[in-house]
Structure formats: C-alpha cells, structure tokens
Design an enzyme around this catalytic site. Structure first.
Site, PDB file in Angstrom:
ATOM      1  CE  LYS A  66      -4.045  -1.799   2.518  1.00  0.00           C
ATOM      2  NZ  LYS A  66      -5.111  -1.523   1.557  1.00  0.00           N
ATOM      3  NE  ARG A 112     -11.465  -9.080  -2.400  1.00  0.00           N
ATOM      4  CZ  ARG A 112     -11.745  -8.102  -3.255  1.00  0.00           C
ATOM      5  NH1 ARG A 112     -12.033  -8.376  -4.509  1.00  0.00           N
ATOM      6  NH2 ARG A 112     -11.746  -6.852  -2.855  1.00  0.00           N
TER       7      ARG A 112
END
Ligand code: BES
Ligand code: ZN
Ligand code: ZN
Length: 475
Positions: A246, A320
């Site tokens: 990130k 997920r």
C-alpha cells in the site's frame, strides 16, 4: 460511567451536579448558566418537533461531549416532564428511547487512552449521570441493556484501536478468550498446523508473508438449541497490502483491518451477557498481511478449503481470501444464516461516503431485515447488488476464481467484486448469507460525535439481529 435512576424531580438534585437543559436553539448553541448556586448546561437541540431517532442518538452524544469539553464530571437530567431527555418521537417507544440513550451516552464517553499517560486531573470523562423521573421496571431494564450494548461497542473499539504490534493474530485469539471470562462461551483456536491439516490454503497463503502465525478462532454461545447464526469476521491484524504494498496514505490505520473480527467477538460476548436465547457462533480467521520473503506473489494460485482454486491477482485483496475459508468452514455448523463482517474495500467507502456500511446479499428478505435493524440501531447499512452479471469479473484465467478483477473494469464497483468473490463460496452454504463491508464506518467522522479512531460498527446492528432474527425468520 454510572447512570443512576432517581424517582422525582431534578429540582431535588444534590450539589455538585451540573443540570442539563434542552433548548430549541440551533444545534451547537450550548451555554452554561450559573444562578443561585446551581449550574445549568443548556444544549441547543433545534426544533423539538423535528427530532427523530437518528438525531436523538447524536443528541445523547452531544450531551456527553459538551460536558467533557467543559470539564464536567457529574451531570443530572430530567427523563420525563419539562426539559426532559426522553422526547416524544414518533414510532419510538419509551423503552427503545431509554436503551438508545444509554447506548449513545456510553459510546460518547469512550476514549482510547490505553497508551497515554494519565493527566493529573484524571481522564476527561463523565463519571456520573443522575436521571430523574418515574421509571417502570421495563424502562430501567432497557436502560441497563443499553449500557451493556454501549460497553460492548466500546470494547470492540479497544480491540480495533490497538496497534498492529500489540494485536497480532495470536493476541487477537487471546483477546477473544479473555473477553468471554465468566461467560458460557466456548473458544477454540486453530493454529497453522491444524489449518494445514484441514486444507485452509487461502488463510495460509495470506499468512505466508508474515512471521506472525495465523490463527482461526471459533467462539460458540449456545443460548438455545437449533441451528446457529454464524458470524465471520475479517481479522487482518495489519494490512500492509503484501507484495502489492500500500501507499503511505493507504497503509495508515490498517491495524484496524480486524474490525470485523472485533465486532464479531463482542457481539457474541454481548449475546451471552444479555443471556439471549440464541445459538451464535463467531469465526475469526486472522492473519497479518505482510510482504516478507515467503509472501504470496501476484499470480500465485491457492487451494482454498472448499477445493476451489484462487488466482491471487492482487495481494492487497486479502480479506476475501481468508473469509472464503471461513465461509466454507461455516458449513460444518449447518447454520440458519451466515453474516460476514469485513473492512473489505476502500471502494465501499467511495460508493457510500461516511455514513453507511455496504450490505450485499442475494436474499431480499435478509436484506430488508438487516436494513431495518441498521436503521433502528444506528449502524446504518445500504444495499449494493450482487447480480449474476457481476460474476464474470471474479472468474480466474488460470484458476477457478480470481481475487481481483483485471482489465479496464477493475476500478468499477470494487465493493461488489469483493461481495461477488465471497458469494462464490457462500453459495455452497445452502442458507441465507449476507456480507457487510464496514470499511466506510471503520473509523468515526466528526459528525458521529465519537472519539477519533474505531467506531465499533456494527455491534449494535448485530446484537439487534441476533435478538430478533428468529422472530421474523419463518423457519
Ligand atoms: N483493508 C483493505 C480495505 C480498506 C481500505 C478498509 C481502507 C478500510 C479502509 C482491503 O484489504 C484492501 O486493501 N482492499 C483493496 C481491494 C483492491 C485491491 C481490489 C482496496 O480497497 O483498495
Ligand atoms: Zn488489503
Ligand atoms: Zn484488508
């Protein structure tokens, strides 16, 4: 914070308590009036007739915040009668109002001070509220229940606010165990070895880049027989993004990426504390998403617990992955309903702004129910579609499914892609399932009138759901 209910009139309040009075002046117009040895804090509410449930929740927080801003530690209010706290709100019963008041007063009084040195004058918090009026047993009960709920929300905020170095997957599992002390909740934690044996390739894949061992914690509160409600909470204790690292901005606050797990933990604890006659299970897959030498690479293929293979098209879509295994694991409990809770996508925040979590489900009745409870509790949710048309985007090129859509449409409807990916696993559950993407409400915004940091979403919605689900659910 003590909330003391007193029969009678505020006029009899002892010295040392600041009286709260409500005026129809604009919101934010607050002042302190001193006369004849009494001190009154006047709070501008706006037109009383325009007050509704949503505004009432914020009003309760304003009371605490204004008191705190003025260094006031003891307040007194009138519950009914002139200048009362309990307003006549259309469609809101007095018991509900009492519960909401207690919840929101508690939530506003919370600050995450654990890592701060205590100032000489003590923490800035309200210590006591003296509430005058006539209280039926049902109102008193509602008030105590509201306090318990508010405290559970705050306990969830403590877990979520704790920095990543102090809240690793192992420590999160430990926190779950500690939270149930003295309560009839069973907590079991699977380690790496057990997960390998089971074949939880998705959780293990994400964990590979970190030196921290992954954990998978199961909490069970059996307040009744019958099929359980299963909650699955994303427990990423720090999300660096993995090899798809990130940016500086994006990585900030990513120690709160276990907010879904924190909410699931404290919803189960709360259900037990309130002695709800419900069977509830929380599943907490937990990892640290790091770019270490062994990290999963973009392009790697993982074999999930379901047997489906997953192409890792991006290592930052890790939530997920771990939830996929949790959803498959949920099957063994033959649940009546499964709800996953996750800070899953920045895209949900982009889609909805600061005031609602995203709700995704293929079950219209469940969507309606969760929306209703969201409105009632203050944990607002808004539905996004999970139509077949979106399924194409989660198909893999070299594996059964891909965790991120590639190509020009990758930036479109990212929250839905997350939900659609989870649906590939949830469709095998054979029971209603919903996905709550709580990324938009991970942290508070100024208009929430809550302390900076974790907002404690959606503990209030989940407890509402646990309490009422079987009533509306026909089976
Ligand atoms: N934990 C993040 C999502 C997030 C971002 C939550 C900001 C709260 C605040 C999640 O794991 C993530 O990185 N999602 C990606 C998905 C993308 C790679 C498809 C995102 O939102 O960018
Ligand atoms: Zn991520
Ligand atoms: Zn994440």
């Amino acid at each position: 914070m003590k909330i003391i209910l007193k029969k009678g009139d505020l006029k009899n309040a002892p010295k040392g308590y600041v009286r709260i009075n409500f005026t129809e002046e604009a919101k934010g117009k607050n002042r302190i009036v001193k006369e004849k040895g009494t001190e009154t804090l006047e709070i501008g509410v706006g037109k009383f007739a325009e007050l509704n449930r949503r505004k009432f929740m914020i009003l309760c927080r304003t009371i605490i915040n204004t008191a705190k801003a003025n260094g006031i530690k003891k307040i007194t209010m009138q519950a009914g009668g002139v200048g009362k706290l309990f307003k006549d709100l259309k469609g809101v019963a007095l018991e509900e109002l009492a519960q909401l008041a207690a919840e929101n007063l508690e939530m506003a009084n919370f600050e995450f001070n654990f890592f701060k040195t205590k100032p000489e004058e003590g923490w800035n918090a309200v210590e006591e509220i003296l509430l005058y009026g006539t209280f039926s047993p049902s109102i008193e009960k509602a008030m105590r229940k509201g306090q318990e709920i508010g405290k559970a929300v705050n306990a969830c905020r403590v877990l979520a606010n704790t920095p990543g170095g102090d809240m690793t997957p192992t420590l999160l599992a430990k926190a779950a165990k500690e939270a149930v002390k003295g309560l009839p909740v069973r907590v079991t934690t699977l380690g790496e070895k057990e997960m390998k044996k089971l074949g939880m390739g998705a959780v293990l894949g994400v964990a590979k880049g970190s030196t921290e061992e992954p954990t998978f914690t199961i909490m069970e509160y059996k307040g009744s027989a019958g099929k359980p409600i299963v909650l699955a909470g994303k427990g990423v204790t720090f999300d660096s993004g993995g090899l798809n690292l990130k940016s500086s901005n994006g990585i900030y606050e990513m120690h709160m990426d276990m907010s879904g797990a924190a909410a699931a933990i404290h919803s189960v604890v709360l259900a037990a504390r309130l002695k709800l006659k419900k069977h509830v299970i929380a599943l907490l897959p937990s990892v640290e998403n790091m770019p270490g030498n062994n990290a999963v690479r973009p392009g790697d293929i993982l074999k999930s617990l379901s047997g489906k293979t997953i192409e890792v098209t991006g290592t930052d879509a890790e939530g997920r992955l771990i939830l996929a295994d949790a959803l498959t694991y949920a099957k063994r409990f033959k649940p009546s309903v499964v709800i996953d809770i996750a800070t899953l996508t920045g895209a949900a925040h982009v889609a909805l702004g600061d005031h609602a979590s995203a709700l995704m489900t293929r079950d219209d009745a469940l969507a309606d129910e969760l929306s209703l409870y969201g409105e009632a509790s203050g944990d607002y949710v808004w539905r996004l579609p999970l139509w077949d048309e979106y399924e194409e985007k989660v198909k893999g090129t070299f594996a059964d499914v891909a965790n991120i859509a590639l190509g020009p449409a990758s930036r479109h409807g990212g929250a839905i892609d997350g939900g659609m990916f989870l649906w590939q696993f949830a469709k095998e559950l054979n029971c209603p399932w919903a996905h709550l993407d709580i990324a938009p409400k991970m942290t508070s915004v100024p208009s929430d009138e809550l302390a900076k940091g974790a907002a404690g979403t959606p503990v209030r919605l989940l407890i509402h759901f646990i309490e009422h689900y079987a009533v509306l659910n026909k089976d």
